[in-house]
Design a protein around this motif. Structure first.
Motif, mmCIF file in Angstrom:
data_model
loop_
_atom_site.group_PDB
_atom_site.id
_atom_site.type_symbol
_atom_site.label_atom_id
_atom_site.label_comp_id
_atom_site.label_asym_id
_atom_site.label_seq_id
_atom_site.Cartn_x
_atom_site.Cartn_y
_atom_site.Cartn_z
ATOM 1 N N VAL A 151 6.289 0.660 -4.787
ATOM 2 C CA VAL A 151 5.464 1.565 -3.993
ATOM 3 C C VAL A 151 6.066 2.963 -3.943
ATOM 4 O O VAL A 151 5.385 3.966 -4.113
ATOM 5 C CB VAL A 151 5.297 1.030 -2.556
ATOM 6 C CG1 VAL A 151 4.450 1.978 -1.715
ATOM 7 C CG2 VAL A 151 4.694 -0.361 -2.583
ATOM 8 N N ASP A 152 7.385 3.030 -3.734
ATOM 9 C CA ASP A 152 8.045 4.324 -3.591
ATOM 10 C C ASP A 152 9.507 4.181 -3.991
ATOM 11 O O ASP A 152 10.072 3.091 -3.981
ATOM 12 C CB ASP A 152 7.940 4.806 -2.137
ATOM 13 C CG ASP A 152 8.274 6.295 -2.004
ATOM 14 O OD1 ASP A 152 8.346 6.986 -3.040
ATOM 15 O OD2 ASP A 152 8.474 6.756 -0.874
ATOM 16 N N GLY A 153 10.102 5.295 -4.327
ATOM 17 C CA GLY A 153 11.505 5.296 -4.709
ATOM 18 C C GLY A 153 11.886 6.638 -5.286
ATOM 19 O O GLY A 153 11.094 7.591 -5.267
ATOM 20 N N ILE A 160 8.656 5.783 -14.151
ATOM 21 C CA ILE A 160 8.578 4.638 -15.066
ATOM 22 C C ILE A 160 7.945 3.427 -14.402
ATOM 23 O O ILE A 160 8.006 2.330 -14.931
ATOM 24 C CB ILE A 160 9.981 4.257 -15.593
ATOM 25 C CG1 ILE A 160 10.888 3.808 -14.427
ATOM 26 C CG2 ILE A 160 10.606 5.401 -16.353
ATOM 27 C CD1 ILE A 160 12.218 3.228 -14.887
ATOM 28 N N LYS A 161 7.320 3.630 -13.238
ATOM 29 C CA LYS A 161 6.754 2.527 -12.473
ATOM 30 C C LYS A 161 5.788 1.716 -13.323
ATOM 31 O O LYS A 161 4.764 2.225 -13.767
ATOM 32 C CB LYS A 161 6.046 3.076 -11.237
ATOM 33 C CG LYS A 161 5.452 2.008 -10.342
ATOM 34 C CD LYS A 161 5.030 2.585 -8.999
ATOM 35 C CE LYS A 161 3.906 3.578 -9.128
ATOM 36 N NZ LYS A 161 3.418 4.026 -7.798
ATOM 37 N N VAL A 218 10.900 1.066 -2.175
ATOM 38 C CA VAL A 218 9.939 0.244 -1.449
ATOM 39 C C VAL A 218 9.189 -0.602 -2.476
ATOM 40 O O VAL A 218 8.586 -0.071 -3.411
ATOM 41 C CB VAL A 218 8.937 1.093 -0.650
ATOM 42 C CG1 VAL A 218 7.947 0.192 0.095
ATOM 43 C CG2 VAL A 218 9.663 1.999 0.332
ATOM 44 N N ILE A 219 9.242 -1.929 -2.322
ATOM 45 C CA ILE A 219 8.611 -2.844 -3.270
ATOM 46 C C ILE A 219 7.712 -3.811 -2.508
ATOM 47 O O ILE A 219 8.125 -4.404 -1.519
ATOM 48 C CB ILE A 219 9.655 -3.658 -4.061
ATOM 49 C CG1 ILE A 219 10.687 -2.744 -4.730
ATOM 50 C CG2 ILE A 219 8.972 -4.542 -5.104
ATOM 51 C CD1 ILE A 219 11.831 -3.498 -5.380
ATOM 52 N N ASP A 220 6.486 -3.955 -2.970
ATOM 53 C CA ASP A 220 5.594 -4.982 -2.450
ATOM 54 C C ASP A 220 5.647 -6.178 -3.385
ATOM 55 O O ASP A 220 5.665 -6.020 -4.611
ATOM 56 C CB ASP A 220 4.161 -4.470 -2.360
ATOM 57 C CG ASP A 220 3.940 -3.561 -1.157
ATOM 58 O OD1 ASP A 220 4.875 -3.451 -0.325
ATOM 59 O OD2 ASP A 220 2.862 -2.966 -1.055
ATOM 60 N N VAL A 221 5.669 -7.366 -2.810
ATOM 61 C CA VAL A 221 5.803 -8.589 -3.605
ATOM 62 C C VAL A 221 4.780 -9.616 -3.125
ATOM 63 O O VAL A 221 4.537 -9.748 -1.925
ATOM 64 C CB VAL A 221 7.217 -9.195 -3.488
ATOM 65 C CG1 VAL A 221 7.367 -10.374 -4.445
ATOM 66 C CG2 VAL A 221 8.285 -8.151 -3.776
ATOM 67 N N ALA A 222 4.194 -10.334 -4.068
ATOM 68 C CA ALA A 222 3.289 -11.433 -3.745
ATOM 69 C C ALA A 222 3.742 -12.683 -4.479
ATOM 70 O O ALA A 222 4.099 -12.622 -5.660
ATOM 71 C CB ALA A 222 1.857 -11.093 -4.137
ATOM 72 N N ASP A 246 11.284 -2.918 2.178
ATOM 73 C CA ASP A 246 11.201 -1.499 2.515
ATOM 74 C C ASP A 246 12.594 -0.901 2.721
ATOM 75 O O ASP A 246 13.171 -0.995 3.791
ATOM 76 C CB ASP A 246 10.356 -1.324 3.784
ATOM 77 C CG ASP A 246 9.990 0.130 4.040
ATOM 78 O OD1 ASP A 246 10.505 1.011 3.329
ATOM 79 O OD2 ASP A 246 9.188 0.376 4.953
ATOM 80 N N ARG A 247 13.153 -0.341 1.639
ATOM 81 C CA ARG A 247 14.452 0.348 1.688
ATOM 82 C C ARG A 247 15.523 -0.511 2.384
ATOM 83 O O ARG A 247 16.088 -0.145 3.407
ATOM 84 C CB ARG A 247 14.305 1.714 2.373
ATOM 85 C CG ARG A 247 13.391 2.655 1.583
ATOM 86 C CD ARG A 247 13.231 4.012 2.269
ATOM 87 N NE ARG A 247 12.465 4.925 1.432
ATOM 88 C CZ ARG A 247 11.122 5.002 1.442
ATOM 89 N NH1 ARG A 247 10.425 4.222 2.260
ATOM 90 N NH2 ARG A 247 10.495 5.848 0.646
#
Length: 257
Positions: A151-153, A160-161, A218-222, A246-247
């Motif tokens: 999500v962010d970084g 390179i997302k 910030v990474i979202d994971v499912a 989140d961080r």
């Protein structure tokens, strides 16, 4: 994220006692834990797997020289109410400790030996879940996947997302073990999924490299269940649950007593 270390100046750190560390357990606000970007960005999954069948209960981090497996056995988690409701644990075992996420399972999960059969009224994701819970470990491993989404970084990460994509969790380098813990008069049934990120040297090195960057990302994971890669047979799929990393600063994580 359990803060077990206080920063003093730029270098000196004060290590908290076990009592001080335990007093901080569960004090993190989970208002930013929802993985909303997976709904906004993963349109290809929106109709099938974004609505999760589990609901998020919480997330923990624990530092340690060796990661803990079968983490549900830790007394502090039992005292904190882990077994009050049917729960699924995703336990990421890393070289420097554990990152665990907890999800509430449906109320119909009461007895592993007597799970309800599929019905015509079941939605596709419920059918997928029932099959997965009733199956053997080989079936579960081949269908358990994750969708990570950055999500962010730092700008280098954002440039390179990669696009969100399903990744099979179990493999030669990342073995997965399941524990199906029965319920009793006092405790609800529990399922734990231990994901080994330590045994393989390449994965262990990668995990150690990522550790120091987690506090700026910030990474979202499912967690997803869907047909095995390469399979031509159509199967119902489901999203078990989503959460946000989140961080995270592992240097401020707690330790097991």
């Amino acid at each position: 994220a359990h803060h077990a270390v206080e920063e003093i100046g730029d270098r000196e750190k004060k290590v908290l006692s076990k009592e001080e560390s335990l007093a901080l357990l569960g004090q993190v606000d989970l208002k930013n834990a929802d993985a909303q970007s997976l709904v906004e960005e993963c349109e290809q999954y929106a109709e099938e797997v974004v609505e999760s069948v589990f609901s998020l209960r919480g997330m923990d981090m624990f530092l340690g020289d060796e990661p803990e497996e079968l983490i549900y056995r830790q007394p502090i988690l039992h005292k904190s109410g882990l077994r009050k409701t049917p729960t699924f644990i995703g336990n990421l075992m890393m070289p420097f400790g554990n990152m665990t996420v907890y999800f509430k399972m449906p109320k119909w999960v009461k007895d592993w030996s007597n799970l309800p059969d599929e019905t015509e009224d079941d939605s596709p994701d419920v059918r997928a879940l029932k099959r997965w819970l009733r199956a053997d470990d080989e079936y579960r491993r081949s269908r358990l996947k994750v969708i990570p989404y950055i999500v962010d970084g730092p700008i280098a990460i954002r440039l390179i997302k990669p696009k969100a994509a399903e990744l099979t969790v179990h493999g030669e380098k990342t073995p997965v073990k399941f524990a199906m813990v029965p319920g009793n008069q006092n405790d609800a049934p529990l399922m734990e999924c231990d994901i080994d990120l330590v045994s393989n040297a390449t994965i262990r090195k990668l995990a150690n490299m990522i550790r120091h960057h987690l506090k700026s990302i910030v990474i979202d994971v499912a967690f997803i269940i869907s047909k095995p890669s390469g399979s031509a047979e159509e199967e119902p799929s489901a999203c078990l649950g989503c959460w946000r990393i989140d961080r995270i600063d592992f240097e401020k994580a707690g330790v097991f007593p």
